[in-house]
Design a protein around this motif. Sequence first.
Motif, PDB file in Angstrom:
ATOM      1  N   GLU A 182       1.933 -27.097  45.486  1.00 56.76           N
ATOM      2  CA  GLU A 182       2.612 -26.016  44.981  1.00 56.76           C
ATOM      3  C   GLU A 182       3.351 -26.053  43.814  1.00 56.76           C
ATOM      4  O   GLU A 182       3.430 -25.176  42.762  1.00 56.76           O
ATOM      5  CB  GLU A 182       3.708 -25.471  46.030  1.00 56.76           C
ATOM      6  CG  GLU A 182       3.141 -25.192  47.490  1.00 56.76           C
ATOM      7  CD  GLU A 182       2.160 -23.939  47.262  1.00 56.76           C
ATOM      8  OE1 GLU A 182       2.532 -22.926  47.337  1.00 56.76           O
ATOM      9  OE2 GLU A 182       1.026 -24.406  47.163  1.00 56.76           O
TER      10      GLU A 182
ATOM     11  N   PRO B 281       1.034 -20.044  43.455  1.00 64.02           N
ATOM     12  CA  PRO B 281       1.485 -20.672  44.759  1.00 64.02           C
ATOM     13  C   PRO B 281       2.033 -19.860  46.156  1.00 64.02           C
ATOM     14  O   PRO B 281       2.162 -18.764  45.665  1.00 64.02           O
ATOM     15  CB  PRO B 281       2.551 -21.472  44.317  1.00 64.02           C
ATOM     16  CG  PRO B 281       3.186 -20.744  43.297  1.00 64.02           C
ATOM     17  CD  PRO B 281       2.116 -20.304  42.396  1.00 64.02           C
TER      18      PRO B 281
ATOM     19  N   ASP C 292      -4.342 -19.629  46.641  1.00 64.96           N
ATOM     20  CA  ASP C 292      -4.081 -20.752  46.734  1.00 64.96           C
ATOM     21  C   ASP C 292      -4.713 -21.539  48.131  1.00 64.96           C
ATOM     22  O   ASP C 292      -3.837 -21.762  49.110  1.00 64.96           O
ATOM     23  CB  ASP C 292      -2.533 -20.881  46.807  1.00 64.96           C
ATOM     24  CG  ASP C 292      -2.013 -22.368  46.707  1.00 64.96           C
ATOM     25  OD1 ASP C 292      -2.464 -23.428  46.562  1.00 64.96           O
ATOM     26  OD2 ASP C 292      -0.673 -22.626  46.997  1.00 64.96           O
TER      27      ASP C 292
ATOM     28  N   GLY D 259      -2.753 -25.110  48.952  1.00 66.43           N
ATOM     29  CA  GLY D 259      -1.447 -24.791  49.547  1.00 66.43           C
ATOM     30  C   GLY D 259      -1.503 -24.102  50.965  1.00 66.43           C
ATOM     31  O   GLY D 259      -0.702 -24.508  51.799  1.00 66.43           O
TER      32      GLY D 259
END
Length: 488
Positions: A258, A264, A209, A212
């Motif tokens: 997220e 995530p 991710d 993120g």
Amino acid sequence: MSSAPPTTASQALPRTVTRPGAVLTLVVTAYLMVGVDATVVNVALPDIRRTLDFSPTGLSWVLNAYTLAFGGLLLLGGRVGDIVGRRRTLTVGVLVFAAASLAGGLATDSALLLAARAVQGVGAALIAPSTLALITTHFTEGAARHRALAFYSSAAGIGASVGLVVGGALTDLASWRWALLINVPIGVAVALALPRVVRETPRHSGTFDAAGAVTGTAGMFFLVYAFIRVSDSGWSDTRALTCFTSAAALLAGFLRVESRARQPIAPLALFRDRNRAGAYAGILLLPAGNFGAFYFLTLYVQQVLGYSPFKAGFAFLPLTAGVFATVRCVPRLLARFGTKPVLVSGSVLLIASGGWLSRLGVGDGYATGLLGPMLLLGVGVGLSFLPLNATILAGIEPREAGAASGLLQTFQWLGGTLGLAVLVTVYGTATRHAHGSADAVLVHGAGRAFAVGTVIAAAALLVIATVITQGRGERREQPRTPRARHRT
């Protein structure tokens, strides 16, 4: 970034650990290094300033450089462990930490020391979530995990006070440099032992991710830096307000990312369980109310009581002993009474300790003014943090252990940073309007700070009492965390 091969049933860790004592010793030792170095240089700061010619404002960055890197990278550190393996991540983190400690201990100017402290923070951000995740994956939920978390929580609780003891002793008996250099042999020993004792965790499939990681890390960086600026310059500081605004925008973007990410860095599903959400709030508020005590008590024992760094460090031993003695009993208390009564009792003791310290006077000696509240603080910490850790980690899917641990450490570290910024600001405001001797002004400001810390601890008690529902007769197994939906 490509991911690791998918986890299969055959790769899963066994439900029993062949050498649980050795595994726990290594994990706790690694985490104790992180906790100790948050405060190990506190009592050595005057010597560091003289040796490396720091300015008064620059000296605070010996602490802040570590805090900023550690707090800003914790979420990323937790996710890295999920993807590349937690033992591997912990080993790398320990080696980075040891190398930075060596560089800091040998630093010949202020810039080199600050850079080394920042790299120590990077290593700590890899260590902290990996240690807690390894406990989750190596010890089955219930009595075995509670016993493991008891020792882990003792390290978390006593790390700051042990840092003051070790830092004071080494500064007086040798040099402040040894407060950092002592990490080198310990870190090397832990790194060499980890592959021989701790099994590697499965590496999970999926994509990293990146969005993120960038928004979360940058948001945490700006938030931590903003609180550091506030503690130095007050709440009206323009740079601090700009950083708060940037942090809010980045963290809002992080939450949006997220909620849509396939894998995530911080699964929002972790907050769907009421008890876990309440425990995350508690792990944020309790450090905010009480961790500032170390800062003000260090000022009091050195400036008002006139203790040397060595004696000042040992003044915190009752607190350390209170934490260590209490956490050994907490697994039995949890089995008998359940989580909520133990948490409430710990929070009440933390409030009592803060209220007692808020009445500290110039004429109070160590035995009459500090011994009692330090013991209460130690017992309260011991009763509070293990149940909070256990509640957060109960029912966690193995693939989410690193993320859950990273969030736990992030909330705890941010709570301490936020609380210290608030309390230092309260202290500064109170001392600007105080009159009398230097000792009287310090005690007046510290008393106001302890009073505000008590209010924050009371807010934590309110959350624990109203949100967390477990009590006597609670189920031993909590519902597992719902998996986040994966978009195709």
